[in-house]
Design a protein around this motif. Structure first.
Motif, short mmCIF file in Angstrom:
data_model
loop_
_atom_site.label_atom_id
_atom_site.label_comp_id
_atom_site.label_asym_id
_atom_site.label_seq_id
_atom_site.Cartn_x
_atom_site.Cartn_y
_atom_site.Cartn_z
N PRO A 24 12.01 20.80 -28.94
CA PRO A 24 12.54 20.77 -30.31
C PRO A 24 13.46 19.57 -30.56
CG PRO A 24 13.66 22.45 -29.03
CD PRO A 24 12.61 21.87 -28.14
N CYS A 25 13.90 18.91 -29.49
CA CYS A 25 14.82 17.78 -29.67
C CYS A 25 14.09 16.49 -29.99
CB CYS A 25 15.67 17.60 -28.41
SG CYS A 25 16.58 19.08 -28.00
N CYS A 26 12.91 16.28 -29.42
CA CYS A 26 12.18 15.06 -29.76
C CYS A 26 10.83 15.35 -30.40
CB CYS A 26 12.06 14.13 -28.55
SG CYS A 26 11.12 14.77 -27.18
N GLY A 27 10.51 16.62 -30.57
CA GLY A 27 9.32 16.99 -31.34
C GLY A 27 7.99 16.70 -30.67
N VAL A 28 7.99 16.41 -29.40
CA VAL A 28 6.74 16.06 -28.73
C VAL A 28 6.28 17.25 -27.88
CG1 VAL A 28 7.85 14.95 -26.76
CG2 VAL A 28 5.59 14.21 -27.46
N THR A 29 4.98 17.46 -27.85
CA THR A 29 4.43 18.56 -27.06
C THR A 29 4.10 18.03 -25.67
OG1 THR A 29 3.57 19.59 -29.02
CG2 THR A 29 2.60 20.28 -26.94
N VAL A 30 4.77 18.59 -24.68
CA VAL A 30 4.64 18.06 -23.33
C VAL A 30 4.17 19.14 -22.36
CG1 VAL A 30 6.37 16.29 -23.65
CG2 VAL A 30 7.06 18.51 -22.81
N GLU A 31 3.62 18.70 -21.27
CA GLU A 31 3.19 19.66 -20.27
C GLU A 31 4.28 19.84 -19.22
OE1 GLU A 31 2.48 18.35 -17.11
OE2 GLU A 31 0.74 17.03 -17.29
N THR B 297 4.86 19.31 -16.14
CA THR B 297 5.34 18.35 -15.14
C THR B 297 6.40 17.40 -15.70
OG1 THR B 297 3.60 16.77 -15.61
CG2 THR B 297 3.17 18.37 -13.89
N GLU B 298 6.51 17.32 -17.03
CA GLU B 298 7.55 16.48 -17.62
C GLU B 298 8.87 17.24 -17.76
OE1 GLU B 298 7.12 13.97 -21.11
OE2 GLU B 298 4.97 14.05 -20.81
N TYR C 82 11.77 14.24 -18.12
CA TYR C 82 11.17 12.90 -18.16
C TYR C 82 11.13 12.34 -19.59
CZ TYR C 82 9.73 12.69 -13.29
OH TYR C 82 9.72 12.61 -11.93
N GLY C 83 11.66 13.09 -20.55
CA GLY C 83 11.63 12.60 -21.92
C GLY C 83 13.03 12.38 -22.43
N CYS C 84 13.43 13.15 -23.45
CA CYS C 84 14.72 12.91 -24.08
C CYS C 84 15.88 13.43 -23.22
CB CYS C 84 14.76 13.53 -25.46
SG CYS C 84 14.56 15.31 -25.46
N LYS D 166 17.02 16.44 -22.90
CA LYS D 166 17.80 17.54 -23.50
C LYS D 166 17.29 18.90 -23.05
CE LYS D 166 20.15 14.63 -25.87
NZ LYS D 166 21.39 14.21 -25.24
#
Lengths: 107, 183
Positions: free
Chosen positions: A7-14, A16-17, A60-62, A64
């Motif tokens: 919800p913080c960066c809006g990207v759908t991730v799997e 392992t991230e 591995y992303g934002c 958060k």
């Protein structure tokens, strides 16, 4: 493999991230609490078969933390929401209740 | 001053796509409240604006990318990075903010060629079909953190930590070898 939406960066991730953070909505018992309360806070976890609220970090992303509701039996993800809250959003609870009529609530 | 060198000194490999270490790049990381007026003003002075969620905005030789809800990365020339840092620091002097020149802590790679996507498809859990131009996607490449975006027609750029630049180049080189195309 779990696929969650951050919800913080809006990207759908799997999965392992992400880094798992265990059960969400724990009430902390710190200094001044009884031994029993502290032990429960420290060690007792729900481990349900069914609806479970979890903490995840988009490592591995934002970077958060966010919270997610999913079913541990079917891996169905009900939704995710930012961690700056003490209880799940009402619409998410309504959605889960609709899908799992026998669900006893998140507490 | 000693002579500045990039992690792999512009090393390049060509398979079904070309992977190149992009050489010295200026990078300034910025942590602040992204809604603050001082930040918008500071970026405006550099010819940039605050990017939307996950966006990367390029104006001339400078870019600014959204990294997380409270973090931006300014990309500029290596030589001007110190000045950009000082300017931003001054602009944000009264805010709760952090500006750091990370040019020497990062490495940047470009993957170019019509099949460039396929090099990274094998390494990153990113859906390249939905990765739009102007979107900054932070993810991982095999075992290390990486940020990927479309920096031009048939070109992707990748940023990683300098300490893992050798690993990243190894990944990209193996992944771009002829015969390794996906489609």
């Amino acid at each position: 493999m779990l696929t969650l939406t951050c919800p913080c960066c809006g990207v759908t991730v799997e999965e392992t991230e992400l880094a798992p953070g265990g059960e969400a909505h724990l009430k902390r018992f710190g200094p001044g609490s009884s031994d029993e309360e502290f032990e429960t806070y420290m060690f007792a976890r729900k481990n349900p078969k069914g609806v479970h609220f979890e903490r995840w970090r988009h490592a591995y992303g934002c970077g958060k933390w966010f919270l997610t509701a999913r079913c541990t039996a079917t891996l169905e993800v009900f939704g995710s929401y930012p961690a700056q809250t003490t209880e799940p959003p009402a619409e998410l609870i309504a959605k889960i209740k609709e899908k799992r009529p026998g669900w006893e609530g998140y507490k | 001053m000693s002579k500045a060198v990039s992690a792999l000194n512009g090393q390049s490999h060509t398979g079904f796509a070309t992977v190149t270490e992009a050489g010295l790049k200026g990078m300034v990381t910025l942590r602040a409240d992204l809604d603050s007026k001082a930040l918008a003003k500071g970026l405006k002075a550099l010819g940039l604006k605050v990017p939307a969620q996950r966006a990367i905005v390029t104006e001339g030789a400078r870019s600014v990318a959204w990294m997380s809800p409270d973090e931006l990365l300014v990309l500029c020339g290596y030589e001007e990075a110190a000045q950009v840092t000082a300017d931003l620091e001054q602009a944000l002097a009264k805010e709760h903010a952090l500006v750091t020149n990370v040019s020497d802590a990062r490495a940047m790679f470009t993957v170019s060629g019509a099949k460039g996507d396929e090099v990274l498809m094998k390494l990153c859990p990113i859906d390249f079909e939905t990765l739009e131009a102007g979107e900054m996607r932070r993810s991982r490449a095999a075992q290390v953190a990486a940020a990927v975006w479309r920096s031009g027609p048939e070109e992707l750029s990748v940023i990683c930590f300098r300490s893992v630049a050798g690993y990243m180049m190894g990944l990209l080189e193996v992944s771009s070898r002829k015969g390794g195309e996906i489609y």
